[in-house]
Design a protein around this motif. Structure first.
Motif, PDB file in Angstrom:
ATOM      1  N   ASP A  35      -3.332 -26.140  20.252  1.00  8.46           N
ATOM      2  CA  ASP A  35      -3.566 -26.871  21.352  1.00  8.46           C
ATOM      3  C   ASP A  35      -3.974 -25.468  22.367  1.00  8.46           C
ATOM      4  O   ASP A  35      -5.007 -25.996  23.142  1.00  8.46           O
ATOM      5  CB  ASP A  35      -2.566 -27.261  22.178  1.00  8.46           C
ATOM      6  N   LYS A  95      -7.732 -24.693  20.724  1.00  7.27           N
ATOM      7  CA  LYS A  95      -8.924 -25.293  20.249  1.00  7.27           C
ATOM      8  C   LYS A  95     -10.181 -25.611  21.499  1.00  7.27           C
ATOM      9  O   LYS A  95      -9.649 -25.216  22.494  1.00  7.27           O
ATOM     10  CB  LYS A  95      -8.139 -26.776  20.192  1.00  7.27           C
ATOM     11  N   ARG A  96     -11.018 -26.058  20.889  1.00  8.37           N
ATOM     12  CA  ARG A  96     -12.301 -26.303  21.806  1.00  8.37           C
ATOM     13  C   ARG A  96     -12.667 -27.626  22.156  1.00  8.37           C
ATOM     14  O   ARG A  96     -12.095 -28.386  21.164  1.00  8.37           O
ATOM     15  CB  ARG A  96     -13.728 -25.651  21.231  1.00  8.37           C
ATOM     16  N   SER A  97     -13.104 -27.899  23.322  1.00  8.83           N
ATOM     17  CA  SER A  97     -13.541 -29.319  23.538  1.00  8.83           C
ATOM     18  C   SER A  97     -15.013 -29.730  23.589  1.00  8.83           C
ATOM     19  O   SER A  97     -15.760 -28.841  23.950  1.00  8.83           O
ATOM     20  CB  SER A  97     -13.180 -29.480  25.107  1.00  8.83           C
ATOM     21  N   LEU A 106     -16.488 -31.769  25.306  1.00  9.67           N
ATOM     22  CA  LEU A 106     -16.939 -32.330  26.799  1.00  9.67           C
ATOM     23  C   LEU A 106     -17.242 -30.769  27.328  1.00  9.67           C
ATOM     24  O   LEU A 106     -18.247 -30.732  27.977  1.00  9.67           O
ATOM     25  CB  LEU A 106     -15.962 -33.030  27.653  1.00  9.67           C
ATOM     26  N   ILE A 107     -16.390 -29.789  27.055  1.00  6.25           N
ATOM     27  CA  ILE A 107     -16.795 -28.418  27.831  1.00  6.25           C
ATOM     28  C   ILE A 107     -18.061 -27.892  27.283  1.00  6.25           C
ATOM     29  O   ILE A 107     -18.719 -27.180  27.816  1.00  6.25           O
ATOM     30  CB  ILE A 107     -15.383 -27.517  27.596  1.00  6.25           C
ATOM     31  N   ILE A 162     -18.174 -27.860  17.115  1.00 12.56           N
ATOM     32  CA  ILE A 162     -16.626 -27.561  17.908  1.00 12.56           C
ATOM     33  C   ILE A 162     -15.659 -28.098  16.637  1.00 12.56           C
ATOM     34  O   ILE A 162     -14.754 -27.575  16.760  1.00 12.56           O
ATOM     35  CB  ILE A 162     -16.529 -28.498  18.959  1.00 12.56           C
ATOM     36  N   ARG A 163     -16.162 -29.163  15.990  1.00 15.82           N
ATOM     37  CA  ARG A 163     -15.114 -29.630  14.806  1.00 15.82           C
ATOM     38  C   ARG A 163     -15.100 -28.427  13.858  1.00 15.82           C
ATOM     39  O   ARG A 163     -13.735 -28.077  13.443  1.00 15.82           O
ATOM     40  CB  ARG A 163     -15.688 -30.830  14.425  1.00 15.82           C
ATOM     41  N   ASN A 172     -12.755 -25.833  15.486  1.00 17.44           N
ATOM     42  CA  ASN A 172     -11.118 -26.470  15.334  1.00 17.44           C
ATOM     43  C   ASN A 172     -10.502 -26.293  14.086  1.00 17.44           C
ATOM     44  O   ASN A 172      -9.501 -26.098  14.029  1.00 17.44           O
ATOM     45  CB  ASN A 172     -11.177 -27.513  16.091  1.00 17.44           C
TER      46      ASN A 172
END
Length: 110
Positions: free
Chosen positions: A24, A27-29, A31-32, A97-98, A101
């Motif tokens: 948590d 991790k990357r978002s 949206l960001i 991003i996936r 993560n």
């Protein structure tokens, strides 16, 4: 606290709760990433955020050189290339991003 783009490995004997907290925190978002793409895409901020350092540095270099060469008009070719790359990146961001993560999750399993 981990550095920008770094993916520190797990601590030996880490509990599931600690592993989840580690994930948590790192991790990357998506949206960001899209916000960075929209406002700072010409500087490859979204690629740096997604951990794509080599392509981010290349994109940044091409962008900066192209902006400098717009005075003699040849820079517009480079800017067109970067613009096309940004358009393609709009579709690639969720996968980048996936992947980042999943790399964190893989490092927790070691």
């Amino acid at each position: 606290m981990s550095g920008f783009g770094s993916n520190p490995g797990p601590v030996p004997g880490m509990t599931d709760t600690a592993a989840m907290m580690h994930y948590d925190a790192n991790k990357r978002s998506v949206l960001i990433a899209y916000i960075l793409w929209f406002f700072l895409g010409w500087f490859a901020a979204h690629r740096f955020y997604a951990g794509k350092m080599a392509s981010g540095l290349f994109m940044l270099a091409v962008s900066l050189i192209s902006w400098a060469l717009t005075a003699i008009a040849i820079g517009y070719l480079g800017l067109a290339f970067i613009g096309l790359w940004l358009l393609i990146d709009a579709f690639l961001i969720p996968g980048m991003i996936r992947s980042y993560n999943r790399g964190i999750i893989a490092s927790l399993g070691r």
